[in-house]
Design an enzyme around this catalytic site. Structure first.
Site, PDB file in Angstrom:
ATOM      1  N   ASP A 123      23.385  -0.201  -7.176  1.00  0.00           N
ATOM      2  CA  ASP A 123      24.207  -1.327  -7.637  1.00  0.00           C
ATOM      3  C   ASP A 123      24.424  -1.350  -9.144  1.00  0.00           C
ATOM      4  OD1 ASP A 123      21.622  -2.054  -8.363  1.00  0.00           O
ATOM      5  OD2 ASP A 123      22.083  -4.184  -8.187  1.00  0.00           O
ATOM      6  N   GLU A 124      24.153  -0.246  -9.823  1.00  0.00           N
ATOM      7  CA  GLU A 124      24.295  -0.218 -11.280  1.00  0.00           C
ATOM      8  C   GLU A 124      24.984   1.051 -11.733  1.00  0.00           C
ATOM      9  OE1 GLU A 124      20.823  -0.703 -13.847  1.00  0.00           O
ATOM     10  OE2 GLU A 124      19.845  -1.701 -12.165  1.00  0.00           O
ATOM     11  N   ASP A 143      26.228  -4.285 -13.252  1.00  0.00           N
ATOM     12  CA  ASP A 143      25.063  -4.577 -12.421  1.00  0.00           C
ATOM     13  C   ASP A 143      25.488  -5.560 -11.326  1.00  0.00           C
ATOM     14  OD1 ASP A 143      22.521  -4.874 -11.486  1.00  0.00           O
ATOM     15  OD2 ASP A 143      21.652  -5.578 -13.366  1.00  0.00           O
TER      16      ASP A 143
END
Length: 408
Positions: free
Chosen positions: A101-102, A9
């Site tokens: 973003d993960e 993350d």
DNA sequence: TCTGGGGTCCTAGGACCC
DNA sequence: TCTGGGGTCCTAGGACCC
């Protein structure tokens, strides 16, 4: 073999990328979202002085003059995102890109061939992303996706947390039930009313209770929290959409049908442009108005011939508009959703020439799309959208806008 | 979080059929 | 005119995510 799932993350990702682009921002209070008028991402320094997501930009300017305000640079965020996932793929084959973003990755069994412990693999990924991309991330390692999410959130920023089946209960006893991935406000309230406040309380309930009181997805969630691997890693990159939505909220609220229709027309043009970009056409379209009290007024239309030509869809919207619109209600938002998208290539002709008509419009739009790619957006748009753009750009000369009007 | 925008999945209940 | 029981398909809307 027990699974080892990694969840990665990004820390304040958009701001992280801005700092990577411009290292002078490091350690400063920074927010992005200037173009939207609300804070969409913020650095930890900005958070520390009391800024929150969604705060209006004008308030930041007024109350926190020391804060650096930036417009979003989505092209850069996508580039960094891809580079970050590439680094994870140096170690794992099964990587699921969950959001910009993960990601999740399946590390199970990789310790032997890589001659590294799972923890060492995670440390390497973190180090390489730090050093090569100058981005800070947090990682969780656990036997399931849900537990890996819990783990990556446990220490942030720049964290690395391992949850094993045996230690899961200790963690979950410290985590409010509403913080668990998949438990939203409604379910959290339901659980809290039954004195289930922590994730640990939840997994201490027995299976029969869960089955009797909650819907199926929560049974799976309960099992995942107890360490049973159910949610698979899906490494197939996302290239198709099943729906495309465009919405806009405006102020002040209004009941004016002409205004609402022009907003809707703009929504439709944008949604259709995106659909054309992916060569998709909807079999179904729905329109909605959202009222002051957040109630939706929706109507849906099946298309006899799927198309992404905005002329055809705006005509439908105009027809259906009276079904959604009530007198005396103030509306805050309009929106359109293109649903049941299929590849344009797969569309069959119909008896009444609807397909041929749509094809003509689509051809015109394809040409406009490529012109806009060269010369910039908003070169040409529908007359029905005109008012929406005037509204947005009030204060600027409308002459320029008038010049570009296209009547079809 | 007094509420922006873009998605996905699940389910209750209606329509329709035997 | 009113009445079962059971199945499938579809849709609107709820709930959740980032």
């Amino acid at each position: 073999m027990e699974k080892v799932i990694l969840h990665m993350d990004g820390d304040a990702f958009f701001v992280g990328v801005e700092t990577a682009k411009n290292p002078k921002l490091k350690g400063r209070p920074v927010v992005t979202g200037e173009e939207r008028g609300i804070v969409s991402a913020l650095s930890y320094e900005a958070k520390a002085i009391g800024i929150v997501r969604g705060m209006p930009i004008f308030r930041v300017q007024k109350d926190f003059p020391q804060v650096i305000i930036l417009p979003g640079d989505y092209a850069a965020y996508s580039r960094y995102s891809a580079l970050m996932f590439d680094i994870v793929r140096r170690y794992a084959d099964e990587v699921e890109e969950y959001s910009i973003d993960e990601c999740f990755a399946d590390l199970t069994g990789l310790d032997r061939p890589l001659k590294l412990s799972y923890l060492q693999i995670a440390e390497r990924i973190k180090k390489e992303i730090n050093e090569e991309l100058h981005l800070s991330i947090s990682i969780g390692l656990a036997p399931t996706k849900v537990l890996a999410k819990v783990a990556s959130k446990w220490v942030k920023p720049n964290g690395l947390t391992v949850i094993k089946k045996e230690t899961a209960l200790d963690f979950l006893r410290k985590i409010p039930v509403e913080k668990v991935w998949g438990i939203g406000p409604k379910t959290a309230e339901f659980l809290q009313r039954r004195n289930i406040r922590l994730a640990g309380d939840f997994i201490n309930k027995d299976l029969a209770w869960v089955k009797n009181n909650l819907a199926k997805p929560y049974e799976e969630l309960w099992r995942e929290l107890r360490g049973e691997y159910l949610f698979k890693i899906d490494p197939v990159p996302k290239t198709v959409y099943s729906s495309i939505q465009k919405t806009r909220t405006f102020h002040p609220l209004t009941n004016n049908p002409t205004f609402l229709l022009s907003q809707l027309s703009k929504n439709i043009e944008e949604a259709c442009a995106k659909a054309r970009h992916y060569d998709l056409v909807p079999k179904k379209v729905s329109f909605f108005l959202k009222a002051q009290d957040f109630k939706y007024y929706i109507c849906a239309v099946k298309l006899s011939s799927p198309t992404n030509a905005p002329e055809i869809i705006t005509a439908l919207a105009e027809n259906k508009f009276p079904e959604m619109h009530r007198r005396g209600i103030l509306y805050r938002t309009t929106g359109v959703t293109l649903q049941e998208l299929i590849s344009n290539y797969a569309v069959q002709g119909d008896l009444f020439g609807g397909k041929a008509k749509a094809d003509k419009f689509e051809l015109v739009h394809k040409q406009i799309d490529s012109l806009e790619e060269k010369f910039g957006k908003r070169l040409v748009y529908l007359a029905s959208t005109h008012q929406a753009l005037k509204h947005k750009e009030k204060g600027t000369q409308t002459d320029d806008l008038d010049r570009n009007l296209l009547f079809l």
